[in-house]
Design a protein around this motif. Sequence first.
Motif, PDB file in Angstrom:
ATOM      1  N   SER A 183     -18.921  -6.825 -79.857  1.00  0.00           N
ATOM      2  CA  SER A 183     -20.138  -7.609 -80.111  1.00  0.00           C
ATOM      3  C   SER A 183     -21.097  -6.853 -81.038  1.00  0.00           C
ATOM      4  O   SER A 183     -21.725  -7.446 -81.918  1.00  0.00           O
ATOM      5  N   GLU A 184     -21.163  -5.538 -80.894  1.00  0.00           N
ATOM      6  CA  GLU A 184     -22.021  -4.742 -81.787  1.00  0.00           C
ATOM      7  C   GLU A 184     -21.520  -4.852 -83.239  1.00  0.00           C
ATOM      8  O   GLU A 184     -22.316  -4.962 -84.183  1.00  0.00           O
ATOM      9  N   ILE A 185     -20.197  -4.842 -83.400  1.00  0.00           N
ATOM     10  CA  ILE A 185     -19.590  -4.935 -84.736  1.00  0.00           C
ATOM     11  C   ILE A 185     -19.877  -6.309 -85.353  1.00  0.00           C
ATOM     12  O   ILE A 185     -20.227  -6.421 -86.530  1.00  0.00           O
ATOM     13  N   VAL A 186     -19.754  -7.343 -84.549  1.00  0.00           N
ATOM     14  CA  VAL A 186     -20.021  -8.711 -85.037  1.00  0.00           C
ATOM     15  C   VAL A 186     -21.510  -8.866 -85.373  1.00  0.00           C
ATOM     16  O   VAL A 186     -21.863  -9.412 -86.422  1.00  0.00           O
ATOM     17  N   ASN A 187     -22.371  -8.329 -84.516  1.00  0.00           N
ATOM     18  CA  ASN A 187     -23.816  -8.428 -84.777  1.00  0.00           C
ATOM     19  C   ASN A 187     -24.215  -7.695 -86.057  1.00  0.00           C
ATOM     20  O   ASN A 187     -25.172  -8.079 -86.731  1.00  0.00           O
ATOM     21  N   ALA A 188     -23.470  -6.656 -86.414  1.00  0.00           N
ATOM     22  CA  ALA A 188     -23.775  -5.922 -87.658  1.00  0.00           C
ATOM     23  C   ALA A 188     -23.360  -6.720 -88.892  1.00  0.00           C
ATOM     24  O   ALA A 188     -23.785  -6.419 -90.004  1.00  0.00           O
ATOM     25  N   VAL A 192     -14.268 -10.636 -89.291  1.00  0.00           N
ATOM     26  CA  VAL A 192     -12.891 -10.574 -88.778  1.00  0.00           C
ATOM     27  C   VAL A 192     -12.718  -9.270 -88.001  1.00  0.00           C
ATOM     28  O   VAL A 192     -13.105  -8.201 -88.482  1.00  0.00           O
ATOM     29  N   LEU A 193     -12.139  -9.391 -86.809  1.00  0.00           N
ATOM     30  CA  LEU A 193     -11.851  -8.198 -85.994  1.00  0.00           C
ATOM     31  C   LEU A 193     -10.345  -8.001 -85.914  1.00  0.00           C
ATOM     32  O   LEU A 193      -9.631  -8.873 -85.402  1.00  0.00           O
ATOM     33  N   VAL A 194      -9.870  -6.865 -86.404  1.00  0.00           N
ATOM     34  CA  VAL A 194      -8.461  -6.482 -86.217  1.00  0.00           C
ATOM     35  C   VAL A 194      -8.390  -5.717 -84.898  1.00  0.00           C
ATOM     36  O   VAL A 194      -9.275  -4.911 -84.602  1.00  0.00           O
ATOM     37  N   ALA A 195      -7.353  -5.975 -84.110  1.00  0.00           N
ATOM     38  CA  ALA A 195      -7.209  -5.205 -82.866  1.00  0.00           C
ATOM     39  C   ALA A 195      -5.738  -5.054 -82.515  1.00  0.00           C
ATOM     40  O   ALA A 195      -5.005  -6.046 -82.415  1.00  0.00           O
ATOM     41  N   ALA A 208      -7.703 -10.699 -73.609  1.00  0.00           N
ATOM     42  CA  ALA A 208      -8.373  -9.734 -74.497  1.00  0.00           C
ATOM     43  C   ALA A 208      -8.740 -10.400 -75.828  1.00  0.00           C
ATOM     44  O   ALA A 208      -9.846 -10.205 -76.351  1.00  0.00           O
ATOM     45  N   ILE A 209      -7.825 -11.208 -76.352  1.00  0.00           N
ATOM     46  CA  ILE A 209      -8.104 -11.920 -77.617  1.00  0.00           C
ATOM     47  C   ILE A 209      -9.288 -12.859 -77.424  1.00  0.00           C
ATOM     48  O   ILE A 209     -10.187 -12.933 -78.263  1.00  0.00           O
ATOM     49  N   SER A 210      -9.289 -13.558 -76.304  1.00  0.00           N
ATOM     50  CA  SER A 210     -10.375 -14.502 -76.032  1.00  0.00           C
ATOM     51  C   SER A 210     -11.713 -13.752 -75.902  1.00  0.00           C
ATOM     52  O   SER A 210     -12.744 -14.210 -76.431  1.00  0.00           O
ATOM     53  N   GLN A 211     -11.674 -12.598 -75.249  1.00  0.00           N
ATOM     54  CA  GLN A 211     -12.918 -11.814 -75.112  1.00  0.00           C
ATOM     55  C   GLN A 211     -13.417 -11.349 -76.479  1.00  0.00           C
ATOM     56  O   GLN A 211     -14.623 -11.366 -76.755  1.00  0.00           O
ATOM     57  N   LEU A 212     -12.497 -10.940 -77.350  1.00  0.00           N
ATOM     58  CA  LEU A 212     -12.890 -10.521 -78.704  1.00  0.00           C
ATOM     59  C   LEU A 212     -13.494 -11.702 -79.453  1.00  0.00           C
ATOM     60  O   LEU A 212     -14.513 -11.577 -80.136  1.00  0.00           O
ATOM     61  N   LYS A 213     -12.850 -12.839 -79.320  1.00  0.00           N
ATOM     62  CA  LYS A 213     -13.278 -14.061 -80.017  1.00  0.00           C
ATOM     63  C   LYS A 213     -14.712 -14.457 -79.599  1.00  0.00           C
ATOM     64  O   LYS A 213     -15.489 -14.916 -80.415  1.00  0.00           O
ATOM     65  N   HIS A 214     -15.002 -14.291 -78.325  1.00  0.00           N
ATOM     66  CA  HIS A 214     -16.308 -14.737 -77.819  1.00  0.00           C
ATOM     67  C   HIS A 214     -17.316 -13.588 -77.726  1.00  0.00           C
ATOM     68  O   HIS A 214     -18.301 -13.695 -76.996  1.00  0.00           O
ATOM     69  N   SER A 215     -17.064 -12.502 -78.457  1.00  0.00           N
ATOM     70  CA  SER A 215     -17.978 -11.362 -78.366  1.00  0.00           C
ATOM     71  C   SER A 215     -19.179 -11.549 -79.288  1.00  0.00           C
ATOM     72  O   SER A 215     -19.162 -12.341 -80.181  1.00  0.00           O
TER      73      SER A 215
END
Length: 215
Positions: A183-188, A192-195, A208-215
């Motif tokens: 969420s900090e990365i998205v707020n900055a 796109v988040l690679v994981a 985990a994918i869903s949590q990343l998506k909704h972060s």
Amino acid sequence: MPIVAPSLLFADFLHLEKDCQLLNESEAEWFHLDVMDGRFVPNISFGPMIVECIRKTTKKICDVHLMIVEPEKYAEAFKNAGADHLTVHIETCTHLHRNIQQIKSLGMKAGVAINPHTSVSELSEIIRDIEQVILMSVNPGFGGQKFIPHTMGKIRQLRKLIHETGSKALIEIDGGVTVDNASEIVNAGADVLVAGNAVFKSADPKKAISQLKHS
Ligand code: DX5
Ligand code: ZN
């Protein structure tokens, strides 16, 4: 909401189809495919042949990250293998503009990746010509490394550059992304988040994918 791009580097290569099906059923929009040559980075992964196999199992976007020297020699092979996006490293390209033109003329979306030590300002003359930037938040070559904190400032700088130039490039963050720091990365300003590790080493990858998506 960010686009989630799981890296197949941590998939089970003996049962690759199974992991591809898992991603197909998940909220991930892209498959992130890490190609390493043992020259630009101190590791070897896979080439067009595996990309072609993965292509057959999914309709999702195949986002190919080339960590190789002389990427111009292989761009066509990756296009033929089914890559939708092809990203090259600025550190490997003497004639970066030519590389980008080649990728686009082959009908793929073009990206530029920069290592942790490379300044965002290096992108100023190419940013209008590309569809995405991969900001490396670890030194490339291996999955499972720790996120380098100074990437946060680079995300903000890149967001500013994109705004000032009217570029449409997406900001993709690659390395050490977790459900805790997403969420900090998205707020900055990341799009796109690679994981890799955060998805495939999780007890419940789809969650985990869903949590990343909704972060
Ligand atoms: C590193 C690769 C990454 C990596 C991501 O060289 O480009 O895509 O596999 O893996 P994690 O998320 O585990 O850092
Ligand atoms: Zn990558």
